[in-house]
Design a protein around this motif. Structure first.
Motif, PDB file in Angstrom:
ATOM      1  N   LYS A  75      59.953  18.206  -9.334  1.00  0.00           N
ATOM      2  CA  LYS A  75      58.585  18.359  -8.837  1.00  0.00           C
ATOM      3  C   LYS A  75      57.996  17.005  -8.471  1.00  0.00           C
ATOM      4  N   ALA A  76      58.210  16.007  -9.330  1.00  0.00           N
ATOM      5  CA  ALA A  76      57.690  14.667  -9.042  1.00  0.00           C
ATOM      6  C   ALA A  76      58.362  14.077  -7.808  1.00  0.00           C
ATOM      7  N   ASP A  77      59.663  14.333  -7.662  1.00  0.00           N
ATOM      8  CA  ASP A  77      60.392  13.842  -6.487  1.00  0.00           C
ATOM      9  C   ASP A  77      59.816  14.456  -5.211  1.00  0.00           C
ATOM     10  N   LYS A  78      59.601  15.767  -5.259  1.00  0.00           N
ATOM     11  CA  LYS A  78      59.026  16.469  -4.113  1.00  0.00           C
ATOM     12  C   LYS A  78      57.580  16.034  -3.887  1.00  0.00           C
ATOM     13  N   ALA A  79      56.854  15.833  -4.976  1.00  0.00           N
ATOM     14  CA  ALA A  79      55.449  15.447  -4.858  1.00  0.00           C
ATOM     15  C   ALA A  79      55.294  14.096  -4.175  1.00  0.00           C
ATOM     16  N   LYS A  80      56.198  13.177  -4.464  1.00  0.00           N
ATOM     17  CA  LYS A  80      56.113  11.868  -3.819  1.00  0.00           C
ATOM     18  C   LYS A  80      56.290  11.999  -2.315  1.00  0.00           C
ATOM     19  N   GLN A  81      57.251  12.813  -1.908  1.00  0.00           N
ATOM     20  CA  GLN A  81      57.467  13.027  -0.474  1.00  0.00           C
ATOM     21  C   GLN A  81      56.237  13.679   0.165  1.00  0.00           C
ATOM     22  N   ASP A  82      55.709  14.703  -0.508  1.00  0.00           N
ATOM     23  CA  ASP A  82      54.550  15.415   0.029  1.00  0.00           C
ATOM     24  C   ASP A  82      53.315  14.523   0.049  1.00  0.00           C
ATOM     25  N   TYR A  83      53.191  13.688  -0.986  1.00  0.00           N
ATOM     26  CA  TYR A  83      52.048  12.771  -1.032  1.00  0.00           C
ATOM     27  C   TYR A  83      52.110  11.782   0.125  1.00  0.00           C
ATOM     28  N   ASP A  84      53.292  11.230   0.381  1.00  0.00           N
ATOM     29  CA  ASP A  84      53.434  10.268   1.476  1.00  0.00           C
ATOM     30  C   ASP A  84      52.991  10.895   2.803  1.00  0.00           C
ATOM     31  N   LEU A  85      53.407  12.140   3.049  1.00  0.00           N
ATOM     32  CA  LEU A  85      53.023  12.834   4.279  1.00  0.00           C
ATOM     33  C   LEU A  85      51.523  13.112   4.286  1.00  0.00           C
ATOM     34  N   PHE A  86      51.007  13.556   3.149  1.00  0.00           N
ATOM     35  CA  PHE A  86      49.570  13.845   3.006  1.00  0.00           C
ATOM     36  C   PHE A  86      48.744  12.596   3.314  1.00  0.00           C
ATOM     37  N   TYR A  87      49.132  11.470   2.733  1.00  0.00           N
ATOM     38  CA  TYR A  87      48.361  10.247   2.953  1.00  0.00           C
ATOM     39  C   TYR A  87      48.488   9.752   4.391  1.00  0.00           C
ATOM     40  N   GLN A  88      49.684   9.811   4.951  1.00  0.00           N
ATOM     41  CA  GLN A  88      49.860   9.339   6.326  1.00  0.00           C
ATOM     42  C   GLN A  88      49.012  10.148   7.303  1.00  0.00           C
ATOM     43  N   ASN A  89      48.864  11.455   7.043  1.00  0.00           N
ATOM     44  CA  ASN A  89      48.009  12.285   7.890  1.00  0.00           C
ATOM     45  C   ASN A  89      46.542  11.861   7.776  1.00  0.00           C
ATOM     46  N   LEU A  90      46.102  11.582   6.543  1.00  0.00           N
ATOM     47  CA  LEU A  90      44.723  11.119   6.354  1.00  0.00           C
ATOM     48  C   LEU A  90      44.523   9.742   6.991  1.00  0.00           C
ATOM     49  N   LYS A  91      45.516   8.890   6.810  1.00  0.00           N
ATOM     50  CA  LYS A  91      45.413   7.535   7.352  1.00  0.00           C
ATOM     51  C   LYS A  91      45.319   7.560   8.871  1.00  0.00           C
ATOM     52  N   ALA A  92      46.052   8.478   9.502  1.00  0.00           N
ATOM     53  CA  ALA A  92      46.042   8.569  10.969  1.00  0.00           C
ATOM     54  C   ALA A  92      44.675   8.958  11.491  1.00  0.00           C
ATOM     55  N   LYS A  93      43.900   9.674  10.674  1.00  0.00           N
ATOM     56  CA  LYS A  93      42.560  10.104  11.090  1.00  0.00           C
ATOM     57  C   LYS A  93      41.496   9.066  10.737  1.00  0.00           C
ATOM     58  N   SER A  94      41.880   8.024  10.008  1.00  0.00           N
ATOM     59  CA  SER A  94      40.913   7.039   9.524  1.00  0.00           C
ATOM     60  C   SER A  94      40.901   5.794  10.395  1.00  0.00           C
ATOM     61  N   LYS A  95      39.785   5.117  10.378  1.00  0.00           N
ATOM     62  CA  LYS A  95      39.665   3.832  11.068  1.00  0.00           C
ATOM     63  C   LYS A  95      39.801   2.728  10.026  1.00  0.00           C
ATOM     64  N   ILE A  96      40.950   2.074  10.037  1.00  0.00           N
ATOM     65  CA  ILE A  96      41.253   1.044   9.038  1.00  0.00           C
ATOM     66  C   ILE A  96      41.510  -0.276   9.752  1.00  0.00           C
ATOM     67  N   LYS A  97      40.812  -1.288   9.319  1.00  0.00           N
ATOM     68  CA  LYS A  97      41.026  -2.621   9.882  1.00  0.00           C
ATOM     69  C   LYS A  97      41.252  -3.601   8.740  1.00  0.00           C
ATOM     70  N   VAL A  98      42.391  -4.298   8.780  1.00  0.00           N
ATOM     71  CA  VAL A  98      42.705  -5.320   7.784  1.00  0.00           C
ATOM     72  C   VAL A  98      42.517  -6.681   8.429  1.00  0.00           C
ATOM     73  N   TYR A  99      41.779  -7.542   7.757  1.00  0.00           N
ATOM     74  CA  TYR A  99      41.501  -8.890   8.263  1.00  0.00           C
ATOM     75  C   TYR A  99      42.548  -9.838   7.678  1.00  0.00           C
ATOM     76  N   GLU A 100      43.618 -10.037   8.434  1.00  0.00           N
ATOM     77  CA  GLU A 100      44.762 -10.792   7.932  1.00  0.00           C
ATOM     78  C   GLU A 100      44.384 -12.211   7.529  1.00  0.00           C
ATOM     79  N   LYS A 101      43.473 -12.845   8.276  1.00  0.00           N
ATOM     80  CA  LYS A 101      43.105 -14.217   7.983  1.00  0.00           C
ATOM     81  C   LYS A 101      42.476 -14.362   6.622  1.00  0.00           C
ATOM     82  N   ALA A 102      41.825 -13.283   6.158  1.00  0.00           N
ATOM     83  CA  ALA A 102      41.172 -13.330   4.852  1.00  0.00           C
ATOM     84  C   ALA A 102      42.183 -13.324   3.707  1.00  0.00           C
ATOM     85  N   LEU A 103      43.438 -12.982   4.027  1.00  0.00           N
ATOM     86  CA  LEU A 103      44.462 -12.916   2.970  1.00  0.00           C
ATOM     87  C   LEU A 103      45.266 -14.199   2.859  1.00  0.00           C
ATOM     88  N   LEU A 104      45.027 -15.145   3.713  1.00  0.00           N
ATOM     89  CA  LEU A 104      45.771 -16.392   3.697  1.00  0.00           C
ATOM     90  C   LEU A 104      45.330 -17.279   2.539  1.00  0.00           C
TER      91      LEU A 104
END
Length: 333
Positions: free
Chosen positions: A304-333
């Motif tokens: 179940k945990a093995d399957k859940a990890k796969q399903d979670y990855d797909l679930f999150y990627q779908n949410l991420k695709a609908k989100s506006k995310i901007k990472v400021y790379e210079k701030a991480l230097l």
């Protein structure tokens, strides 16, 4: 007794092809920022208008927040995670929490406080100790509870959208058992019960003398009474001081050696770093295959945990695709 956890070992499922043990918890832990209470310390209340590390659908994550979390990590965990890794976990939680709010999955402060109290009990930490932990990191309980509310809401969404939809059948578990039979072999095991004389106010000689005196009176019929009355191993008292383990398990050597060297039914004493033990060797199981009935529930949890990890990855990627995310790379230097 176990050197670390003090708990009886359970069936351990291994992936032979990778040569390492996989231990899974609930998929909700994928979104916890760091291991241990007191480290999830971000949120709007901790924004100081400083440099921005990222934005998630317009919500800012500041460099100050990111650094606060990263600097709080134990050194061992820092060696496994970069600051970018931590930022990605913060972003994941933000994305999922925002979706949880959109779906009306709210969490009250009372609910968060009740959940926290349960966690503290399991961690054997008082609320006062926890507050001191937060204070040392410059975080108020109010700010922590707000961030914890976000985590619980996110976990609710994951349970609803991922975990509740996963079922592992008996056939699936049985097939895994048959296809991976080498994983379910175990060496000789022993079941023991023990009384630990570990009073810190007694010298080593006094502990041994007390145990030898009790040994003259103790037997199979009254053993549990002596465990309740005399044992300082509080964790094992409710089970009559019982442990089940194999020679390869991480138990104290002296304890392990006497347990296996005695014949079934024998009761003897041995000194360890914890004190003097009165050990009754209750049963010995020869090497062999772990029965499917004994392993089935943990196989299901594993699959179940093995399957859940796969399903979670797909679930999150779908949410991420609908989100506006901007990472400021210079701030991480």
């Amino acid at each position: 007794m176990a050197e670390e956890s003090g708990q009886s070992p359970k069936v351990v499922i291994k992936r032979v092809e990778r040569g390492k043990t996989f231990q899974y918890t609930t998929i909700a832990l994928l979104i916890v920022l760091v291991a241990g209470l007191g480290y999830v310390v971000y949120g709007d209340n901790l924004s100081f208008g400083e440099e921005i590390a990222a934005k998630v659908n317009g919500e800012k994550i500041t460099v100050t927040e990111l650094n606060r979390i990263y600097d709080s990590l134990p050194e061992q965990q820092k060696s496994l995670m970069t600051k970018e890794d931590v930022l990605e976990q913060i972003i994941q939680l933000k994305v999922i929490y925002q979706e949880a709010k959109n779906e009306g999955l709210s969490v009250t402060e009372d609910e968060a406080n009740n959940n926290l109290d349960l966690l503290l009990v399991s961690a054997e930490m008082t609320r006062e100790q926890f507050a001191q932990n937060l204070l040392q990191q410059g975080v108020s309980e109010k700010d922590f509870i707000q961030s914890y509310i976000e985590q619980i809401a996110a976990e609710k969404l994951i349970n609803k959208s991922v975990l509740q939809n996963i079922e592992i059948s008996d056939d699936e578990a049985s097939n895994y058992y048959l296809e991976n039979s080498v994983q379910f072999q175990r060496g000789e095991q022993v079941t023991v019960r023990h009384v630990l004389i570990g009073d810190v106010n007694l010298s080593t000689a006094e502990k041994e003398s007390k145990a030898k005196g009790l040994l003259k009176k103790i037997n199979k019929n009254n053993f549990c009474e002596y465990v309740t009355k005399y044992s300082t191993d509080a964790a094992s008292v409710p089970t009559c001081g019982e442990y089940i383990f194999g020679m390869e398990d991480p138990y104290v050597e002296e304890f392990k050696n006497l347990s296996f060297s005695q014949d079934v039914g024998d009761i003897g004493t041995v000194n360890t770093q914890f004190g003097t033990h009165i050990i009754w060797t209750v049963e010995k199981l020869p090497p062999g295959a772990i029965p499917f009935a004994e392993a089935s529930e943990q196989i299901k949890e594993f699959l179940k945990a093995d399957k859940a990890k796969q399903d979670y990855d797909l679930f999150y990627q779908n949410l991420k695709a609908k989100s506006k995310i901007k990472v400021y790379e210079k701030a991480l230097l």
